[in-house]
Every structure is written in structure tokens, then in C-alpha cells.
Design a protein around this motif. Sequence first.
Motif, PDB file in Angstrom:
ATOM      1  N   HIS A   1       0.839  -1.202   0.000  1.00 39.12           N
ATOM      2  CA  HIS A   1       0.000   0.000   0.000  1.00 39.12           C
ATOM      3  C   HIS A   1       0.877   1.256   0.000  1.00 39.12           C
ATOM      4  O   HIS A   1       0.615   2.208  -0.757  1.00 39.12           O
ATOM      5  CB  HIS A   1      -0.914  -0.003   1.217  1.00 39.12           C
ATOM      6  N   GLN A   2       1.907   1.252   0.835  1.00 43.12           N
ATOM      7  CA  GLN A   2       2.798   2.409   0.891  1.00 43.12           C
ATOM      8  C   GLN A   2       3.543   2.602  -0.424  1.00 43.12           C
ATOM      9  O   GLN A   2       3.781   3.742  -0.843  1.00 43.12           O
ATOM     10  CB  GLN A   2       3.785   2.254   2.047  1.00 43.12           C
ATOM     11  N   ALA A   3       3.902   1.506  -1.061  1.00 44.90           N
ATOM     12  CA  ALA A   3       4.613   1.610  -2.332  1.00 44.90           C
ATOM     13  C   ALA A   3       3.763   2.316  -3.383  1.00 44.90           C
ATOM     14  O   ALA A   3       4.276   3.082  -4.206  1.00 44.90           O
ATOM     15  CB  ALA A   3       5.002   0.214  -2.817  1.00 44.90           C
ATOM     16  N   ARG A   4       2.460   2.054  -3.358  1.00 45.43           N
ATOM     17  CA  ARG A   4       1.564   2.688  -4.335  1.00 45.43           C
ATOM     18  C   ARG A   4       1.298   4.152  -4.008  1.00 45.43           C
ATOM     19  O   ARG A   4       1.142   4.977  -4.907  1.00 45.43           O
ATOM     20  CB  ARG A   4       0.227   1.933  -4.384  1.00 45.43           C
ATOM     21  N   LYS A   5       1.258   4.468  -2.725  1.00 48.26           N
ATOM     22  CA  LYS A   5       0.823   5.808  -2.311  1.00 48.26           C
ATOM     23  C   LYS A   5       1.975   6.752  -1.980  1.00 48.26           C
ATOM     24  O   LYS A   5       1.941   7.925  -2.352  1.00 48.26           O
ATOM     25  CB  LYS A   5      -0.095   5.683  -1.098  1.00 48.26           C
ATOM     26  N   MET A   6       3.000   6.259  -1.279  1.00 49.29           N
ATOM     27  CA  MET A   6       4.019   7.141  -0.724  1.00 49.29           C
ATOM     28  C   MET A   6       4.979   7.700  -1.760  1.00 49.29           C
ATOM     29  O   MET A   6       5.655   8.684  -1.496  1.00 49.29           O
ATOM     30  CB  MET A   6       4.817   6.421   0.366  1.00 49.29           C
ATOM     31  N   HIS A   7       5.080   7.074  -2.938  1.00 53.36           N
ATOM     32  CA  HIS A   7       5.971   7.640  -3.948  1.00 53.36           C
ATOM     33  C   HIS A   7       5.439   8.975  -4.456  1.00 53.36           C
ATOM     34  O   HIS A   7       6.166   9.758  -5.072  1.00 53.36           O
ATOM     35  CB  HIS A   7       6.156   6.662  -5.109  1.00 53.36           C
ATOM     36  N   ILE A   8       4.172   9.229  -4.172  1.00 51.87           N
ATOM     37  CA  ILE A   8       3.563  10.507  -4.547  1.00 51.87           C
ATOM     38  C   ILE A   8       3.586  11.485  -3.372  1.00 51.87           C
ATOM     39  O   ILE A   8       3.968  12.647  -3.517  1.00 51.87           O
ATOM     40  CB  ILE A   8       2.110  10.295  -5.028  1.00 51.87           C
ATOM     41  N   THR A   9       3.187  10.997  -2.197  1.00 52.28           N
ATOM     42  CA  THR A   9       3.073  11.872  -1.025  1.00 52.28           C
ATOM     43  C   THR A   9       4.355  11.952  -0.207  1.00 52.28           C
ATOM     44  O   THR A   9       4.510  12.845   0.614  1.00 52.28           O
ATOM     45  CB  THR A   9       1.941  11.374  -0.110  1.00 52.28           C
ATOM     46  N   GLY A  10       5.293  11.015  -0.432  1.00 53.78           N
ATOM     47  CA  GLY A  10       6.505  10.976   0.372  1.00 53.78           C
ATOM     48  C   GLY A  10       6.284  10.207   1.660  1.00 53.78           C
ATOM     49  O   GLY A  10       5.157   9.872   2.022  1.00 53.78           O
ATOM     50  N   GLY A  11       7.354   9.920   2.386  1.00 51.42           N
ATOM     51  CA  GLY A  11       7.252   9.178   3.635  1.00 51.42           C
ATOM     52  C   GLY A  11       7.274   7.685   3.402  1.00 51.42           C
ATOM     53  O   GLY A  11       7.696   7.189   2.361  1.00 51.42           O
ATOM     54  N   GLY A  12       6.792   6.954   4.411  1.00 45.54           N
ATOM     55  CA  GLY A  12       6.788   5.502   4.323  1.00 45.54           C
ATOM     56  C   GLY A  12       7.881   4.881   5.175  1.00 45.54           C
ATOM     57  O   GLY A  12       8.870   5.522   5.542  1.00 45.54           O
ATOM     58  N   ILE A  13       7.706   3.613   5.508  1.00 45.00           N
ATOM     59  CA  ILE A  13       8.661   2.896   6.359  1.00 45.00           C
ATOM     60  C   ILE A  13       9.933   2.610   5.576  1.00 45.00           C
ATOM     61  O   ILE A  13       9.892   2.025   4.493  1.00 45.00           O
ATOM     62  CB  ILE A  13       8.037   1.584   6.874  1.00 45.00           C
ATOM     63  N   ARG A  14      11.056   3.002   6.142  1.00 44.88           N
ATOM     64  CA  ARG A  14      12.357   2.778   5.504  1.00 44.88           C
ATOM     65  C   ARG A  14      13.150   1.683   6.220  1.00 44.88           C
ATOM     66  O   ARG A  14      14.002   1.055   5.604  1.00 44.88           O
ATOM     67  CB  ARG A  14      13.173   4.077   5.496  1.00 44.88           C
ATOM     68  N   THR A  15      12.883   1.479   7.503  1.00 44.73           N
ATOM     69  CA  THR A  15      13.568   0.443   8.283  1.00 44.73           C
ATOM     70  C   THR A  15      12.527  -0.426   8.966  1.00 44.73           C
ATOM     71  O   THR A  15      11.659   0.082   9.676  1.00 44.73           O
ATOM     72  CB  THR A  15      14.486   1.069   9.351  1.00 44.73           C
ATOM     73  N   LEU A  16      12.616  -1.744   8.752  1.00 43.57           N
ATOM     74  CA  LEU A  16      11.648  -2.678   9.315  1.00 43.57           C
ATOM     75  C   LEU A  16      12.387  -3.841   9.957  1.00 43.57           C
ATOM     76  O   LEU A  16      13.140  -4.552   9.296  1.00 43.57           O
ATOM     77  CB  LEU A  16      10.705  -3.186   8.218  1.00 43.57           C
ATOM     78  N   MET A  17      12.177  -4.037  11.250  1.00 41.19           N
ATOM     79  CA  MET A  17      12.835  -5.094  12.006  1.00 41.19           C
ATOM     80  C   MET A  17      11.817  -6.172  12.356  1.00 41.19           C
ATOM     81  O   MET A  17      10.865  -5.919  13.098  1.00 41.19           O
ATOM     82  CB  MET A  17      13.458  -4.521  13.278  1.00 41.19           C
ATOM     83  N   LEU A  18      12.008  -7.360  11.811  1.00 38.49           N
ATOM     84  CA  LEU A  18      11.076  -8.465  12.037  1.00 38.49           C
ATOM     85  C   LEU A  18      11.790  -9.712  12.563  1.00 38.49           C
ATOM     86  O   LEU A  18      11.333 -10.836  12.341  1.00 38.49           O
ATOM     87  CB  LEU A  18      10.345  -8.810  10.733  1.00 38.49           C
ATOM     88  N   GLY A  19      12.886  -9.529  13.256  1.00 37.39           N
ATOM     89  CA  GLY A  19      13.650 -10.664  13.758  1.00 37.39           C
ATOM     90  C   GLY A  19      12.880 -11.503  14.769  1.00 37.39           C
ATOM     91  O   GLY A  19      12.080 -10.993  15.545  1.00 37.39           O
ATOM     92  N   ASP A  20      13.122 -12.807  14.729  1.00 38.21           N
ATOM     93  CA  ASP A  20      12.548 -13.758  15.684  1.00 38.21           C
ATOM     94  C   ASP A  20      11.030 -13.648  15.753  1.00 38.21           C
ATOM     95  O   ASP A  20      10.450 -13.393  16.798  1.00 38.21           O
ATOM     96  CB  ASP A  20      13.158 -13.544  17.077  1.00 38.21           C
ATOM     97  N   ASN A  21      10.381 -13.878  14.617  1.00 36.82           N
ATOM     98  CA  ASN A  21       8.920 -13.836  14.563  1.00 36.82           C
ATOM     99  C   ASN A  21       8.313 -15.096  13.955  1.00 36.82           C
ATOM    100  O   ASN A  21       7.127 -15.112  13.619  1.00 36.82           O
ATOM    101  CB  ASN A  21       8.453 -12.608  13.763  1.00 36.82           C
ATOM    102  N   ASN A  22       9.143 -16.137  13.819  1.00 40.17           N
ATOM    103  CA  ASN A  22       8.651 -17.418  13.318  1.00 40.17           C
ATOM    104  C   ASN A  22       7.924 -17.271  11.979  1.00 40.17           C
ATOM    105  O   ASN A  22       6.881 -17.875  11.751  1.00 40.17           O
ATOM    106  CB  ASN A  22       7.722 -18.073  14.351  1.00 40.17           C
ATOM    107  N   LEU A  23       8.502 -16.485  11.093  1.00 37.14           N
ATOM    108  CA  LEU A  23       7.863 -16.256   9.795  1.00 37.14           C
ATOM    109  C   LEU A  23       7.908 -17.500   8.920  1.00 37.14           C
ATOM    110  O   LEU A  23       6.957 -17.786   8.200  1.00 37.14           O
ATOM    111  CB  LEU A  23       8.542 -15.093   9.067  1.00 37.14           C
ATOM    112  N   ARG A  24       9.024 -18.198   8.955  1.00 36.86           N
ATOM    113  CA  ARG A  24       9.239 -19.374   8.109  1.00 36.86           C
ATOM    114  C   ARG A  24       9.051 -19.007   6.635  1.00 36.86           C
ATOM    115  O   ARG A  24       8.870 -17.839   6.280  1.00 36.86           O
ATOM    116  CB  ARG A  24       8.343 -20.534   8.537  1.00 36.86           C
TER     117      ARG A  24
END
Length: 298
Positions: free
Chosen positions: A80-103
Motif C-alpha cells: 500500500h505504501q509503495a503505491r501511495k508514498m511515492h507521490i506523497t513521500g514518507g513511508g517505512i524505511r527500516t523494518l525489524m522483524l527478527g525472531d517472529n517465526n515467519l518461516r
Amino acid sequence: MKRLSRPVYLPTNLNTSIICRLRENDPSLVRIIFSSRNLGSAGCQVLANSLQNNTRLAALDLSHNSIGAGAQFIATLLQHQARKMHITGGGIRTLMLGDNNLRDDGVKAMAEALARNGLLETLCLDDNHIGAVGLALIGQALQTNTSLKRLHLRHNSFQSLSPLIHCTFNKASLESVADSNHSLRYVFLNCGYSYECEELEMILRINRLGEVEARRKKIAVYLEEDLGRMLRIDVDGLGKALPHLLSILAQHGSSSVVLQALLNFPTEVFYFGGSNPLARCMDESMDADDAMDVEYLA
């Protein structure tokens, strides 16, 4: 409201105040550390929904939260941010998802988002039981992603780094080299991949030169390694591209290789025309915005 320089640590429960502030795009909430809060899939969904229209939050730490299947909500947010934020700016640049059993299943959702997201610069997936399938999915996503610079993959279960090597330096053809990922600069791993680590680190050092220079350098390396094979196979049309290819090789490669190549050119190499891909690269009708083709092969 003045932006805070320190990250905000969320309380154990997702309280209404924080959710409201995120929904209202509070400029003071730039970085949030929400690690080890037992968020789970349901809490992850609530948080992701609150960030749909948020342009202020740049860094989000959700480590150690047993998110599991909830990764799909984060993935949807990133798309969603990829579609919207390239126009309005902003968006998450750093995302930490360590140890969440994503598999591998959770990584699949994240990889699909990564392929479409041009904002994220740092992604941590340490300790997520990522196997060969999951790493292959990440590699496929990185073939189209041009924003990610740092990828953390410590303590996972894959045994080979070949998907990362392949996506950052695909030697299948000259075109695949040019289309490789030139933006990923750092991959953080634990020990155990000594030979492949050396090869990957060499590629990442090239990427750290910058995307334009990295593309140029990889083309030079590819030509130095495979020029003889190319001359035997890609004869038609190579003559028109030859001076440009040699200029790249001369700038970054071995001069002795250039000399040897010049001494051994068959006469048919200088034939102009044919349907070879290299000849098509020289077509004056190509897109002028294609930096690789225009700058290096035209």
C-alpha cells in the motif's frame, strides 16, 4: 509539533492513544520500538491498519513478537505504501522483524511486498527459520527491488547463498548482468558460508560503488570472464557494439585481456547487423531513459 529524536517504546498492550496518534499521522512518531510485546498476528493486523495513511513513521521494530502468519498484514501495508508514498513521500524505511517465526510461508508474503516496494532500505529477518525456498523467494524479489540496501539474515536454516549471488550478479547473459540488483549493499549473516560469503561480499563491494558504477563494473567483469565465449557465439551484430564493450573493459578490466581479444578477433565479428541482442541494444529508437543501454552500449 516538534519531532522527537528518540524512538517511542510502545507499552505492552496496543493502547488507544498510540493507535490514534498513528492514524492521525503524528509527526513525533518517527521511530517505534515494539519488540518483545507478544503482539501476535491479531495485534499486527491492528497496527498495520493504523499505518495505512501514515507518512511520518520511518522505522518500525516488531522483533520477538510471534507474528507468524501476521506477516501478511505487514506485507499488505508495504505494498500500500509503495503505491501511495511515492507521490506523497514518507513511508517505512527500516523494518525489524527478527525472531517472529515467519518461516518460508511468511517470507513469501514479505518477498511479494519487497518486489513492489521502492521505499524500504533496511529489512531484518534474523531468526525466522528461513530455508532454501524462502531465500529463493527473497532473491527473486531483489531482482526487481531497487531500494533495499541492508538485509539481515542471521540464524536461519538455508544452506546456500546462491539466490543472493544470482540476483546481484546474474551471469546468464550480458543483459542479465545489466539487470541484476545493484542497490543491495550489505547482507548480515552468521558464519558457515565461507566460500559463498567471499563471492557475495565481492559483489556487494561493487554495489557500494553506487548503482551506475556497479552496473558498469559488473559488465566489465562479465566481459573479462566471458569475452571469448561471447565472440564465438554472438557474432552477428557484435561489431557495432564492440567498441563500446571494449571501452568498458579497458576502463575497469585487465588491459592484457583487451590486447589478447584484439589480437584474436575473427573478421566476421565486424559484420554489422543481424538479430543479436547486442545489435538491438544499439537501436537508436530505444528509450533514452534506459541509463544502462544509452550510457554503456549506445
